[in-house]
Design a protein around this motif. Structure first.
Motif, PDB file in Angstrom:
ATOM      1  N   ALA A  94       0.792  -1.228   0.000  1.00 20.95           N
ATOM      2  CA  ALA A  94       0.000   0.000   0.000  1.00 20.95           C
ATOM      3  C   ALA A  94       0.827   1.281   0.000  1.00 20.95           C
ATOM      4  N   ASP A  95       2.047   1.230   0.517  1.00 17.81           N
ATOM      5  CA  ASP A  95       2.840   2.457   0.616  1.00 17.81           C
ATOM      6  C   ASP A  95       4.329   2.123   0.615  1.00 17.81           C
ATOM      7  N   GLU A  96       5.146   3.167   0.677  1.00 15.86           N
ATOM      8  CA  GLU A  96       6.596   2.996   0.600  1.00 15.86           C
ATOM      9  C   GLU A  96       7.153   2.170   1.760  1.00 15.86           C
ATOM     10  N   ALA A  97       6.604   2.370   2.951  1.00 12.28           N
ATOM     11  CA  ALA A  97       7.077   1.615   4.110  1.00 12.28           C
ATOM     12  C   ALA A  97       6.799   0.125   3.927  1.00 12.28           C
ATOM     13  N   ALA A  98       5.619  -0.206   3.426  1.00 13.27           N
ATOM     14  CA  ALA A  98       5.271  -1.612   3.190  1.00 13.27           C
ATOM     15  C   ALA A  98       6.176  -2.213   2.125  1.00 13.27           C
ATOM     16  N   ALA A  99       6.475  -1.445   1.095  1.00  9.32           N
ATOM     17  CA  ALA A  99       7.346  -1.939   0.036  1.00  9.32           C
ATOM     18  C   ALA A  99       8.756  -2.191   0.551  1.00  9.32           C
ATOM     19  N   ARG A 100       9.270  -1.282   1.360  1.00  6.14           N
ATOM     20  CA  ARG A 100      10.614  -1.477   1.920  1.00  6.14           C
ATOM     21  C   ARG A 100      10.663  -2.708   2.819  1.00  6.14           C
ATOM     22  N   ASP A 101       9.626  -2.896   3.632  1.00 10.40           N
ATOM     23  CA  ASP A 101       9.567  -4.081   4.495  1.00 10.40           C
ATOM     24  C   ASP A 101       9.523  -5.352   3.656  1.00 10.40           C
ATOM     25  N   TRP A 102       8.758  -5.325   2.571  1.00 11.41           N
ATOM     26  CA  TRP A 102       8.658  -6.488   1.690  1.00 11.41           C
ATOM     27  C   TRP A 102      10.017  -6.808   1.074  1.00 11.41           C
ATOM     28  N   PHE A 103      10.743  -5.789   0.649  1.00 16.24           N
ATOM     29  CA  PHE A 103      12.073  -6.005   0.070  1.00 16.24           C
ATOM     30  C   PHE A 103      12.992  -6.699   1.071  1.00 16.24           C
ATOM     31  N   ARG A 104      12.930  -6.276   2.330  1.00 16.91           N
ATOM     32  CA  ARG A 104      13.810  -6.861   3.343  1.00 16.91           C
ATOM     33  C   ARG A 104      13.512  -8.334   3.587  1.00 16.91           C
ATOM     34  N   SER A 105      12.332  -8.782   3.173  1.00 14.30           N
ATOM     35  CA  SER A 105      11.970 -10.194   3.349  1.00 14.30           C
ATOM     36  C   SER A 105      12.459 -11.071   2.194  1.00 14.30           C
ATOM     37  N   LEU A 106      12.945 -10.461   1.123  1.00 16.91           N
ATOM     38  CA  LEU A 106      13.362 -11.219  -0.045  1.00 16.91           C
ATOM     39  C   LEU A 106      14.681 -11.946   0.212  1.00 16.91           C
ATOM     40  N   PRO A 107      14.845 -13.149  -0.329  1.00 17.71           N
ATOM     41  CA  PRO A 107      16.124 -13.862  -0.161  1.00 17.71           C
ATOM     42  C   PRO A 107      17.286 -13.139  -0.831  1.00 17.71           C
ATOM     43  N   GLU A 108      16.989 -12.295  -1.811  1.00 18.60           N
ATOM     44  CA  GLU A 108      18.038 -11.555  -2.522  1.00 18.60           C
ATOM     45  C   GLU A 108      18.521 -10.321  -1.750  1.00 18.60           C
ATOM     46  N   TRP A 109      17.826  -9.951  -0.677  1.00 14.92           N
ATOM     47  CA  TRP A 109      18.138  -8.710   0.027  1.00 14.92           C
ATOM     48  C   TRP A 109      19.505  -8.766   0.693  1.00 14.92           C
ATOM     49  N   SER A 110      20.225  -7.647   0.616  1.00 12.07           N
ATOM     50  CA  SER A 110      21.532  -7.530   1.266  1.00 12.07           C
ATOM     51  C   SER A 110      21.858  -6.055   1.426  1.00 12.07           C
ATOM     52  N   ASP A 111      22.925  -5.770   2.135  1.00 10.27           N
ATOM     53  CA  ASP A 111      23.361  -4.383   2.270  1.00 10.27           C
ATOM     54  C   ASP A 111      23.751  -3.811   0.908  1.00 10.27           C
ATOM     55  N   ALA A 112      24.330  -4.649   0.054  1.00 10.90           N
ATOM     56  CA  ALA A 112      24.721  -4.183  -1.281  1.00 10.90           C
ATOM     57  C   ALA A 112      23.499  -3.815  -2.111  1.00 10.90           C
ATOM     58  N   VAL A 113      22.441  -4.605  -1.998  1.00  7.53           N
ATOM     59  CA  VAL A 113      21.193  -4.275  -2.697  1.00  7.53           C
ATOM     60  C   VAL A 113      20.640  -2.955  -2.195  1.00  7.53           C
ATOM     61  N   GLN A 114      20.613  -2.785  -0.884  1.00  6.98           N
ATOM     62  CA  GLN A 114      20.134  -1.534  -0.295  1.00  6.98           C
ATOM     63  C   GLN A 114      20.933  -0.341  -0.829  1.00  6.98           C
ATOM     64  N   SER A 115      22.244  -0.480  -0.847  1.00  7.14           N
ATOM     65  CA  SER A 115      23.098   0.613  -1.304  1.00  7.14           C
ATOM     66  C   SER A 115      22.842   0.954  -2.767  1.00  7.14           C
ATOM     67  N   ARG A 116      22.684  -0.065  -3.594  1.00  8.27           N
ATOM     68  CA  ARG A 116      22.475   0.186  -5.020  1.00  8.27           C
ATOM     69  C   ARG A 116      21.093   0.777  -5.296  1.00  8.27           C
ATOM     70  N   LEU A 117      20.074   0.311  -4.590  1.00  2.76           N
ATOM     71  CA  LEU A 117      18.743   0.894  -4.784  1.00  2.76           C
ATOM     72  C   LEU A 117      18.704   2.346  -4.308  1.00  2.76           C
ATOM     73  N   ASP A 118      19.396   2.642  -3.217  1.00  5.33           N
ATOM     74  CA  ASP A 118      19.490   4.032  -2.767  1.00  5.33           C
ATOM     75  C   ASP A 118      20.246   4.863  -3.800  1.00  5.33           C
ATOM     76  N   GLY A 119      21.300   4.288  -4.376  1.00  4.49           N
ATOM     77  CA  GLY A 119      22.032   4.994  -5.419  1.00  4.49           C
ATOM     78  C   GLY A 119      21.181   5.227  -6.649  1.00  4.49           C
ATOM     79  N   LEU A 120      20.387   4.231  -7.028  1.00  2.00           N
ATOM     80  CA  LEU A 120      19.484   4.385  -8.164  1.00  2.00           C
ATOM     81  C   LEU A 120      18.459   5.477  -7.899  1.00  2.00           C
ATOM     82  N   THR A 121      17.964   5.557  -6.680  1.00  2.00           N
ATOM     83  CA  THR A 121      16.996   6.591  -6.317  1.00  2.00           C
ATOM     84  C   THR A 121      17.581   7.980  -6.533  1.00  2.00           C
TER      85      THR A 121
END
Length: 214
Positions: A4-31
């Motif tokens: 429903a919102d950005e907070a829910a989407a971020r929480d969902w991402f953190r549940s993914l098996p692909e999630w990592s600090d590197a993913v977080q950094s790259r998505l923030d960089g893409l933003t």
């Protein structure tokens, strides 16, 4: 489940098996890169820029649920435009070769700059129309707002085998487009989008044209 919102989407991402600090950094960089480039060219709408994690990041990442890691490379993304889903797939699956096809010069430059800036060595930009791309087989094919389903298949079936997974976010037209599809042997169905209650994703495999001998 609908995100429903950005907070829910971020929480969902953190549940993914692909999630990592590197993913977080790259998505923030893409933003950051996307916000700056959107001042120069209209990559995404201003309203969706305020909801990137739902409208673009999660909308792209949801496709991975249908493509196991061991069967997802190489991946072909048709008409990548601003980079969705291609860039997000490349970020989440760095072991997967992702080929993004785009013919517009400014979008090509954008995609290449993002790949260089974020160190996405697994992502390749094919700077051409789909018709000019050399035929090869891919394990997954995605296309977001690229073309109506019959035209999309006419242009890109040559990249597919009977095992290739097709992932086609189609918004509200998904069920109607699939219902009206004629002339193809397929195992397509519509999955509910996680980002919009009214949207669907066409998912499945393609056998080939009806009446055509193997």
């Amino acid at each position: 489940m609908i995100l429903a919102d950005e907070a829910a989407a971020r929480d969902w991402f953190r549940s993914l098996p692909e999630w990592s600090d590197a993913v977080q950094s790259r998505l923030d960089g893409l933003t950051a890169l996307l916000a700056a480039e959107n001042e120069v060219q209209n990559l995404v709408s201003e309203s969706s820029l305020q909801a990137l994690w739902v409208r673009h990041y999660a909308d792209s990442a949801q496709l991975l649920a249908h493509v196991p890691r061991e069967t997802g490379s190489p991946w072909l993304d048709l008409g990548s435009g601003a980079g969705f889903p291609g860039l997000v797939i490349a970020i989440l699956r760095p072991e997967c070769e992702v080929v993004m096809v785009e013919s517009r010069a400014r979008r090509i430059n954008w995609l290449q700059r993002v790949c260089d800036s974020l160190g996405l060595t697994n992502a390749k930009v094919a700077s051409m129309r789909v018709e000019a791309l050399e035929t090869r087989q891919f394990r997954a094919i995605s296309a977001r707002a690229f073309a109506p389903l019959p035209k999309l298949l006419d242009l890109s079936a040559r990249f597919s085998t009977s095992d290739t997974v097709w992932l086609l976010p189609k918004g509200r037209s998904a069920r109607q487009e699939l219902l009206e599809l004629k002339g193809w042997n397929h195992l397509f169905h519509v999955e509910q989008s996680l980002t919009d209650a009214d949207s669907g994703v066409i998912v499945g495999t393609l056998e080939g044209r009806k009446g055509k001998k193997p």
